[in-house]
Motif scaffolding. Sequence first.
Motif, PDB file in Angstrom:
ATOM      1  N   ALA A 124      68.492  35.454 -75.784  1.00 17.09           N
ATOM      2  CA  ALA A 124      67.701  36.484 -75.493  1.00 17.09           C
ATOM      3  C   ALA A 124      66.289  36.496 -75.669  1.00 17.09           C
ATOM      4  O   ALA A 124      65.613  37.527 -74.704  1.00 17.09           O
ATOM      5  CB  ALA A 124      68.329  38.114 -75.989  1.00 17.09           C
ATOM      6  N   THR A 125      65.797  35.905 -76.399  1.00 15.73           N
ATOM      7  CA  THR A 125      64.743  35.484 -76.807  1.00 15.73           C
ATOM      8  C   THR A 125      63.798  34.818 -75.804  1.00 15.73           C
ATOM      9  O   THR A 125      62.522  34.786 -75.250  1.00 15.73           O
ATOM     10  CB  THR A 125      64.034  34.830 -77.835  1.00 15.73           C
ATOM     11  N   ARG A 126      64.287  34.745 -74.246  1.00 13.71           N
ATOM     12  CA  ARG A 126      63.589  34.143 -72.622  1.00 13.71           C
ATOM     13  C   ARG A 126      63.068  35.779 -72.088  1.00 13.71           C
ATOM     14  O   ARG A 126      62.577  34.990 -71.543  1.00 13.71           O
ATOM     15  CB  ARG A 126      64.552  33.296 -71.370  1.00 13.71           C
ATOM     16  N   PHE A 127      63.312  36.820 -72.685  1.00  9.85           N
ATOM     17  CA  PHE A 127      63.205  37.757 -72.218  1.00  9.85           C
ATOM     18  C   PHE A 127      62.274  38.972 -73.346  1.00  9.85           C
ATOM     19  O   PHE A 127      61.613  39.230 -72.470  1.00  9.85           O
ATOM     20  CB  PHE A 127      64.906  38.703 -71.929  1.00  9.85           C
ATOM     21  N   CYS A 128      62.569  38.266 -74.325  1.00 12.52           N
ATOM     22  CA  CYS A 128      61.620  38.872 -75.152  1.00 12.52           C
ATOM     23  C   CYS A 128      61.860  37.827 -76.320  1.00 12.52           C
ATOM     24  O   CYS A 128      62.424  37.414 -77.187  1.00 12.52           O
ATOM     25  CB  CYS A 128      61.108  40.192 -75.228  1.00 12.52           C
ATOM     26  N   PRO A 129      60.255  38.077 -77.423  1.00 14.95           N
ATOM     27  CA  PRO A 129      60.470  37.700 -78.907  1.00 14.95           C
ATOM     28  C   PRO A 129      60.725  38.670 -79.634  1.00 14.95           C
ATOM     29  O   PRO A 129      61.502  37.471 -80.716  1.00 14.95           O
ATOM     30  CB  PRO A 129      59.089  37.388 -78.603  1.00 14.95           C
ATOM     31  N   TRP A 130      61.445  39.679 -79.040  1.00 11.04           N
ATOM     32  CA  TRP A 130      61.405  40.351 -80.542  1.00 11.04           C
ATOM     33  C   TRP A 130      63.774  40.521 -80.421  1.00 11.04           C
ATOM     34  O   TRP A 130      63.138  41.389 -79.941  1.00 11.04           O
ATOM     35  CB  TRP A 130      61.137  41.878 -80.744  1.00 11.04           C
ATOM     36  N   THR A 131      63.891  39.869 -80.938  1.00 11.98           N
ATOM     37  CA  THR A 131      65.275  40.125 -80.677  1.00 11.98           C
ATOM     38  C   THR A 131      66.537  39.961 -82.681  1.00 11.98           C
ATOM     39  O   THR A 131      65.244  39.112 -82.652  1.00 11.98           O
ATOM     40  CB  THR A 131      65.962  38.967 -79.952  1.00 11.98           C
ATOM     41  N   ALA A 132      67.281  40.273 -81.942  1.00 13.57           N
ATOM     42  CA  ALA A 132      68.040  40.884 -83.717  1.00 13.57           C
ATOM     43  C   ALA A 132      69.572  41.134 -83.233  1.00 13.57           C
ATOM     44  O   ALA A 132      70.093  41.247 -82.054  1.00 13.57           O
ATOM     45  CB  ALA A 132      67.294  41.732 -84.363  1.00 13.57           C
ATOM     46  N   ASP A 173      62.353  50.856 -87.662  1.00 16.20           N
ATOM     47  CA  ASP A 173      62.647  49.058 -87.279  1.00 16.20           C
ATOM     48  C   ASP A 173      63.319  48.436 -86.640  1.00 16.20           C
ATOM     49  O   ASP A 173      64.302  48.804 -86.740  1.00 16.20           O
ATOM     50  CB  ASP A 173      61.776  48.978 -88.328  1.00 16.20           C
ATOM     51  N   ILE A 174      62.669  47.527 -86.076  1.00 13.43           N
ATOM     52  CA  ILE A 174      63.645  46.778 -85.056  1.00 13.43           C
ATOM     53  C   ILE A 174      62.971  44.890 -85.593  1.00 13.43           C
ATOM     54  O   ILE A 174      62.329  45.123 -85.384  1.00 13.43           O
ATOM     55  CB  ILE A 174      63.507  46.827 -83.574  1.00 13.43           C
ATOM     56  N   SER A 175      63.447  44.725 -86.481  1.00  8.33           N
ATOM     57  CA  SER A 175      63.105  43.052 -87.237  1.00  8.33           C
ATOM     58  C   SER A 175      63.762  42.410 -86.861  1.00  8.33           C
ATOM     59  O   SER A 175      64.697  42.061 -86.341  1.00  8.33           O
ATOM     60  CB  SER A 175      63.514  43.362 -88.878  1.00  8.33           C
ATOM     61  N   PRO A 176      62.680  41.292 -85.704  1.00  4.39           N
ATOM     62  CA  PRO A 176      63.458  40.268 -85.401  1.00  4.39           C
ATOM     63  C   PRO A 176      63.895  39.376 -86.297  1.00  4.39           C
ATOM     64  O   PRO A 176      63.497  38.925 -87.344  1.00  4.39           O
ATOM     65  CB  PRO A 176      62.263  39.312 -84.199  1.00  4.39           C
ATOM     66  N   GLN A 177      64.590  38.552 -85.599  1.00  6.14           N
ATOM     67  CA  GLN A 177      65.694  37.372 -86.707  1.00  6.14           C
ATOM     68  C   GLN A 177      64.965  35.846 -86.243  1.00  6.14           C
ATOM     69  O   GLN A 177      65.047  35.478 -85.043  1.00  6.14           O
ATOM     70  CB  GLN A 177      67.359  37.783 -85.920  1.00  6.14           C
ATOM     71  N   ALA A 178      65.319  35.991 -87.591  1.00  5.62           N
ATOM     72  CA  ALA A 178      64.468  34.121 -87.563  1.00  5.62           C
ATOM     73  C   ALA A 178      65.190  33.084 -86.769  1.00  5.62           C
ATOM     74  O   ALA A 178      66.333  33.032 -87.761  1.00  5.62           O
ATOM     75  CB  ALA A 178      63.379  34.085 -89.237  1.00  5.62           C
ATOM     76  N   ASP A 179      65.754  32.121 -86.531  1.00  5.06           N
ATOM     77  CA  ASP A 179      65.657  31.190 -86.174  1.00  5.06           C
ATOM     78  C   ASP A 179      66.228  29.957 -87.087  1.00  5.06           C
ATOM     79  O   ASP A 179      65.492  30.572 -88.563  1.00  5.06           O
ATOM     80  CB  ASP A 179      65.299  30.257 -85.185  1.00  5.06           C
TER      81      ASP A 179
END
Length: 492
Positions: free
Chosen positions: A93-101, A230-236
């Motif tokens: 999903a990071t192909r659509f936006c960097p903020w994913t979780a 908040d929506i915290s992006p999940q780190a790889d």
Amino acid sequence: MFDGTRRRVVSLWCPRLASDRALRARPTEGPFALTLREKNADRIHCLNAAAEAQGLHIGMGLSDARAFCPDLTTRPADPAGDRQLLLILRRWATRFCPWTACDGADGLLLDITGSAHLFGGEAALLTRMRQRLIRAGFSARIGLGDTRGAAWALARFGEGVAAPGDALAALAPLPVAALRLDAETVTGLQRLGLGRIGQLAGAPRAPLARRFGPGLLMRLDQALGDQPEDISPQADPPHYGVRMNLPEPIGLESDVMAGAGRLLDRLCDKLARHEAAARMFRLSLRRVDHDTRHVELRLARPMRDPARILPLFARGVAGVDAGFGIDQLRLEAIDTEPLAPRQISPDGAPRQDRLDDLITRIGTRIGIENVLRFLPADSHIPERGHIIAPAAFSRPEGIWHTPRPRPLIMFPPEAIGGTGTTPPVRFRWRRMGLTTARSTGPERIAPEWWLDDPAWRTGLRDYWRVETREGRRLWLFHTPQNPGWFVHGEFA
């Protein structure tokens, strides 16, 4: 018209993630479900659309499900594999936006603020996302709103899009359960006639807060955007892999080991920074003809000490055919575990470390799972007093409870002639005539009624330690309910 400054959140829900994953691997026609054992009963964990059409639902007992749908096909669920798949989808999903979780066990959250125009607008982005998931074999429902709560509600209860700045218009017809409330609160609101979010939003807030607490109004305000969430992006997760490209091909075993040593130093440093260790390494050697040879090393214990790991690669590297030369080396830690720092002893490697290295060396020859050890088991039945476990995945822990001496050698009971309740004075065993010199007993052992062991269906056993004049020290037992004498073991 969206001006690009308002926050926009997408909730992607895959209600059949587990069953879709199983069917992608092994397609099946007709009703299908995955089962999971809960409270000593097999229950439906996930199912496909055909099974739902038959009236089945998640949480239903497997026996009841088969009564409703006799042609139901089932397989055991794999929650760990499902979690891994969700992490893969999050990275996709990071192909659509960097903020994913990840959102729960079967959903994703995407903050597409400022990203939609790259795909031709919000509608085009959602269409592309849905088409790619369908093409991959996943059923998905998507919601879009200004807040996480609104997007979550629309994905699971409406599958729609809330216009920017007007979340209430899209959420008003949805049930109050769409606000991520617990079942007790939902039931209480329904009894008051507040079954829809629109009805709840128009009701007086003070009585609701007194009756249901602040959590109800917090969820409502979060969904409508009156309270931030908040929506915290999940780190790889860290990638434990290093490689080395060589200007000239190499082919000597010593050169390959030297290159592997350099890679191992870098990889172990990275493991140490993340307080992790590896149970399995893979060394990939690419030849100049583009054929790659792999050397896998499975360890008895998680390690990150290059000095101990490198010699364990020697056997595998020695068996590699280098062809016309090797021009690239790649080292990966395949299976990692957390490992906190520990104090290093000045006396050298601990005894346990040396034993682990020995198990690893033997395991490289016969397979790490084939190096076994005995562990104590909580059972008074002689045959069940121990278990056999792989030494690499167990520790020699526990206490061997032996209230009475047990023979060193045990074998299936062998019948001998004898009458009465005390050991016979003379008897024959394995073509030998033996005479009892001294006997100690009896020790009565009863079967474990909760286990159906065919060997113990005869009932009680009275065990005796018998020393014979011929030097044999045997373990005999007598069965009172069906009189007979048997030899079950021999003492050293």
